[in-house]
Design a protein around this motif. Structure first.
Motif, PDB file in Angstrom:
ATOM      1  N   ALA A   1       0.829  -1.208   0.000  1.00  0.00           N
ATOM      2  CA  ALA A   1       0.000   0.000   0.000  1.00  0.00           C
ATOM      3  C   ALA A   1       0.862   1.258   0.000  1.00  0.00           C
ATOM      4  N   SER A   2       1.972   1.225   0.717  1.00  0.00           N
ATOM      5  CA  SER A   2       2.872   2.386   0.767  1.00  0.00           C
ATOM      6  C   SER A   2       3.519   2.638  -0.589  1.00  0.00           C
ATOM      7  N   GLY A   3       3.922   1.562  -1.273  1.00  0.00           N
ATOM      8  CA  GLY A   3       4.494   1.723  -2.604  1.00  0.00           C
ATOM      9  C   GLY A   3       3.479   2.278  -3.588  1.00  0.00           C
ATOM     10  N   ALA A   4       2.244   1.819  -3.474  1.00  0.00           N
ATOM     11  CA  ALA A   4       1.189   2.350  -4.334  1.00  0.00           C
ATOM     12  C   ALA A   4       0.923   3.825  -4.049  1.00  0.00           C
ATOM     13  N   ALA A   5       1.020   4.204  -2.767  1.00  0.00           N
ATOM     14  CA  ALA A   5       0.827   5.617  -2.402  1.00  0.00           C
ATOM     15  C   ALA A   5       1.899   6.496  -3.051  1.00  0.00           C
ATOM     16  N   LEU A   6       3.125   5.978  -3.126  1.00  0.00           N
ATOM     17  CA  LEU A   6       4.192   6.714  -3.821  1.00  0.00           C
ATOM     18  C   LEU A   6       3.844   6.905  -5.291  1.00  0.00           C
ATOM     19  N   ALA A   7       3.349   5.827  -5.918  1.00  0.00           N
ATOM     20  CA  ALA A   7       2.994   5.899  -7.338  1.00  0.00           C
ATOM     21  C   ALA A   7       1.843   6.867  -7.567  1.00  0.00           C
ATOM     22  N   ILE A   8       0.858   6.856  -6.668  1.00  0.00           N
ATOM     23  CA  ILE A   8      -0.277   7.771  -6.785  1.00  0.00           C
ATOM     24  C   ILE A   8       0.201   9.219  -6.669  1.00  0.00           C
ATOM     25  N   SER A   9       1.086   9.474  -5.705  1.00  0.00           N
ATOM     26  CA  SER A   9       1.643  10.822  -5.539  1.00  0.00           C
ATOM     27  C   SER A   9       2.416  11.247  -6.778  1.00  0.00           C
ATOM     28  N   GLY A  10       3.176  10.298  -7.343  1.00  0.00           N
ATOM     29  CA  GLY A  10       3.947  10.603  -8.540  1.00  0.00           C
ATOM     30  C   GLY A  10       3.068  10.933  -9.726  1.00  0.00           C
ATOM     31  N   ALA A  11       2.002  10.158  -9.924  1.00  0.00           N
ATOM     32  CA  ALA A  11       1.092  10.408 -11.046  1.00  0.00           C
ATOM     33  C   ALA A  11       0.417  11.771 -10.920  1.00  0.00           C
ATOM     34  N   ALA A  12       0.004  12.108  -9.702  1.00  0.00           N
ATOM     35  CA  ALA A  12      -0.620  13.417  -9.481  1.00  0.00           C
ATOM     36  C   ALA A  12       0.372  14.547  -9.728  1.00  0.00           C
ATOM     37  N   LEU A  13       1.620  14.315  -9.322  1.00  0.00           N
ATOM     38  CA  LEU A  13       2.647  15.352  -9.491  1.00  0.00           C
ATOM     39  C   LEU A  13       3.023  15.540 -10.958  1.00  0.00           C
ATOM     40  N   VAL A  14       2.895  14.479 -11.768  1.00  0.00           N
ATOM     41  CA  VAL A  14       3.124  14.609 -13.213  1.00  0.00           C
ATOM     42  C   VAL A  14       2.148  15.619 -13.798  1.00  0.00           C
ATOM     43  N   ILE A  15       0.891  15.519 -13.400  1.00  0.00           N
ATOM     44  CA  ILE A  15      -0.130  16.442 -13.904  1.00  0.00           C
ATOM     45  C   ILE A  15       0.192  17.871 -13.480  1.00  0.00           C
ATOM     46  N   VAL A  16       0.628  18.029 -12.230  1.00  0.00           N
ATOM     47  CA  VAL A  16       0.998  19.360 -11.731  1.00  0.00           C
ATOM     48  C   VAL A  16       2.200  19.906 -12.499  1.00  0.00           C
ATOM     49  N   ALA A  17       3.206  19.060 -12.702  1.00  0.00           N
ATOM     50  CA  ALA A  17       4.416  19.493 -13.411  1.00  0.00           C
ATOM     51  C   ALA A  17       4.095  19.957 -14.826  1.00  0.00           C
ATOM     52  N   ALA A  18       3.198  19.239 -15.493  1.00  0.00           N
ATOM     53  CA  ALA A  18       2.804  19.633 -16.856  1.00  0.00           C
ATOM     54  C   ALA A  18       2.022  20.940 -16.832  1.00  0.00           C
ATOM     55  N   ALA A  19       1.199  21.123 -15.790  1.00  0.00           N
ATOM     56  CA  ALA A  19       0.389  22.338 -15.701  1.00  0.00           C
ATOM     57  C   ALA A  19       1.253  23.579 -15.485  1.00  0.00           C
ATOM     58  N   VAL A  20       2.286  23.448 -14.635  1.00  0.00           N
ATOM     59  CA  VAL A  20       3.153  24.609 -14.341  1.00  0.00           C
ATOM     60  C   VAL A  20       4.374  24.647 -15.249  1.00  0.00           C
ATOM     61  N   HIS A  21       4.523  23.596 -16.090  1.00  0.00           N
ATOM     62  CA  HIS A  21       5.611  23.510 -17.065  1.00  0.00           C
ATOM     63  C   HIS A  21       6.989  23.598 -16.394  1.00  0.00           C
ATOM     64  N   VAL A  22       7.202  22.752 -15.380  1.00  0.00           N
ATOM     65  CA  VAL A  22       8.475  22.706 -14.661  1.00  0.00           C
ATOM     66  C   VAL A  22       9.096  21.311 -14.847  1.00  0.00           C
ATOM     67  N   PHE A  23      10.172  21.238 -15.592  1.00  0.00           N
ATOM     68  CA  PHE A  23      10.795  19.962 -15.924  1.00  0.00           C
ATOM     69  C   PHE A  23      11.362  19.236 -14.701  1.00  0.00           C
ATOM     70  N   PRO A  24      12.106  19.902 -13.792  1.00  0.00           N
ATOM     71  CA  PRO A  24      12.625  19.191 -12.610  1.00  0.00           C
ATOM     72  C   PRO A  24      11.519  18.554 -11.764  1.00  0.00           C
ATOM     73  N   LEU A  25      10.367  19.204 -11.712  1.00  0.00           N
ATOM     74  CA  LEU A  25       9.248  18.650 -10.946  1.00  0.00           C
ATOM     75  C   LEU A  25       8.747  17.355 -11.596  1.00  0.00           C
ATOM     76  N   LEU A  26       8.802  17.304 -12.908  1.00  0.00           N
ATOM     77  CA  LEU A  26       8.419  16.080 -13.621  1.00  0.00           C
ATOM     78  C   LEU A  26       9.358  14.935 -13.255  1.00  0.00           C
ATOM     79  N   LEU A  27      10.653  15.229 -13.149  1.00  0.00           N
ATOM     80  CA  LEU A  27      11.618  14.189 -12.792  1.00  0.00           C
ATOM     81  C   LEU A  27      11.353  13.651 -11.388  1.00  0.00           C
ATOM     82  N   VAL A  28      11.000  14.529 -10.474  1.00  0.00           N
ATOM     83  CA  VAL A  28      10.649  14.100  -9.113  1.00  0.00           C
ATOM     84  C   VAL A  28       9.413  13.199  -9.157  1.00  0.00           C
ATOM     85  N   ALA A  29       8.440  13.592  -9.974  1.00  0.00           N
ATOM     86  CA  ALA A  29       7.218  12.807 -10.103  1.00  0.00           C
ATOM     87  C   ALA A  29       7.505  11.413 -10.646  1.00  0.00           C
TER      88      ALA A  29
END
Length: 410
Positions: free
Chosen positions: A81-109
């Motif tokens: 469940a913890s690993g899945a929570a990481l993946a969920i956070s990453g997927a959500a952060l991908v959307i945020v990174a694309a919205a604000v157009h920040v490449f380093p944030l995408l790498l974190v995601a």
């Protein structure tokens, strides 16, 4: 608890893990390819497209060890469940990174998304936790096989995901990550409510050796354990190097085929057959490992690698030969990974097992990343045949250790 009860729990555990793997793989099946496109767009250069796979792989390698330690301390349910929570956070952060157009944030995601891959790898070991007389390699291979569904269907969700994303006003190419979030939530729900009793906690309760013991969680202790158990050491090395062989050739195949003039449809078909070889036949190798031995099956995988590298390398100018080589490459990986994982699960004491399993998953991902990185330079210098010839080096190492090392035959 008698053997009949344990057998029932094991059967139920394998079914739950299989369903969870299907859902988890479904959510991650298209994210890497789309991640590469997003990386190129947000960075402003196609040279950064490969960063998607690199950071996702590094994430999987990094999260593998702490998730394995968490499994021993709190059980598989909490860890998965913890690993899945990481993946969920990453997927959500991908959307945020694309919205604000920040490449380093995408790498974190993408690094966080690697947690989903770490869950997929750990799930196969969870299929071997309950102490029963059932064939371990077969149960493990069924969980590996479940990845086939997501791997095949996932890449085809790009279109529907974009339709949903546009309807919700999301940035371009981020719609499929909504499916990732939903799939990971579904997989987590299956693991959380289905893995009762928790297979690893049950195994610890039944094993008197682990009662009252604290888990061995250090990197140094994992290495010390491998020194004390040669079979486990061989298993870790063979899994990692087999993954390196597979990734190094597979990663360079699309580039090579495009240079030959083939379009993305042909390239995609070749890679699809390769993925089918990796996962669809894993139950066959699980049966073979239970019937004829884990060590023999690992060595069989290396023999298949030799044929694969011969077809793809010396037939590098022929589409059919390359396709056959890639399919065989997947089969070799499947045989070595299924048998090596079963060997690792069975050759360690219960209190040291999860720590070393985490190290193995981390080593596997790092070896793949290294192989993919080195293969690019080899391709530039010696063409596709050079990549395949170079991939024979780890094959020789594995065969040498397996055939001539001081190992008990299993």
């Amino acid at each position: 608890m008698n053997l009949k009860d344990l057998d029932f729990i094991q059967r139920r555990t394998v079914k739950v893990l299989t369903v969870g793997q299907v859902l988890g793989g479904f959510g991650l099946g298209s994210t890497l390819s789309i991640g590469s496109l997003l990386a190129a767009e947000l960075s402003g250069s196609p040279a950064w497209a490969g960063a998607a796979a690199t950071f996702s792989t590094l994430g999987a390698a990094t999260w593998a060890i702490p998730l394995a330690r968490l499994a021993f301390a709190k059980g598989r349910r909490v860890s998965l469940a913890s690993g899945a929570a990481l993946a969920i956070s990453g997927a959500a952060l991908v959307i945020v990174a694309a919205a604000v157009h920040v490449f380093p944030l995408l790498l974190v995601a993408l690094f966080l998304l690697g947690g989903g891959s770490a869950v997929g790898l750990q799930a196969r070991f969870a299929a071997t936790d309950v102490p029963t007389d059932r064939p371990k390699a077969r149960d493990l291979s069924i969980v590996v096989w479940a990845t086939t569904v997501g791997a095949v269907i996932g890449p085809n969700m790009f279109g529907p995901g974009e339709v949903v994303g546009q309807a919700l006003g999301l940035p371009t190419m981020t719609g499929p990550f909504l499916f990732t979030i939903l799939a990971q939530i579904s997989a987590t729900t299956v693991f959380w409510f289905g893995l009762r009793p928790d297979p690893l906690l049950l195994a610890k309760e039944l094993n008197a050796e682990t009662k009252g013991l604290k888990p061995k969680v250090s990197f140094a202790s994992a290495l010390a354990t491998l020194q004390a158990y040669p079979l486990a050491k061989f298993a870790v090395i063979s899994i990692a190097l087999s993954h390196m062989i597979m990734v190094s050739v597979m990663a360079m195949t699309p580039i090579h085929m495009q240079h030959l003039g083939y379009d993305l449809v042909v390239v995609g078909f070749t890679i699809s057959l390769h993925i089918a070889g990796m996962y669809a036949f894993s139950p066959v190798f699980g049966w073979f490992a239970d019937k004829f031995g884990r060590l023999k099956t690992v060595l069989l995988g290396q023999m298949i690698f030799v044929f694969a590298l011969g077809f793809a390398g010396f037939g590098s100018e022929d589409r059919f030969m390359v396709t056959v080589g890639l399919f065989l490459l997947g089969l070799g990986w499947s045989a070595a990974t299924v048998a090596g994982s079963a060997l690792l699960a069975e050759s360690l004491p219960a209190d040291e097992k999860t720590n070393v399993q985490g190290l193995s998953d981390s080593s596997m991902n790092l070896a793949g990343a290294l192989g993919g990185g080195l293969a690019g330079s080899v391709l530039a210098a010696f063409a596709f045949i050079g990549v395949n010839v170079a991939a024979l080096v780890p094959v020789v190492i594995i065969v040498g250790l397996g055939a001539f090392g001081r190992l008990e035959r299993q």
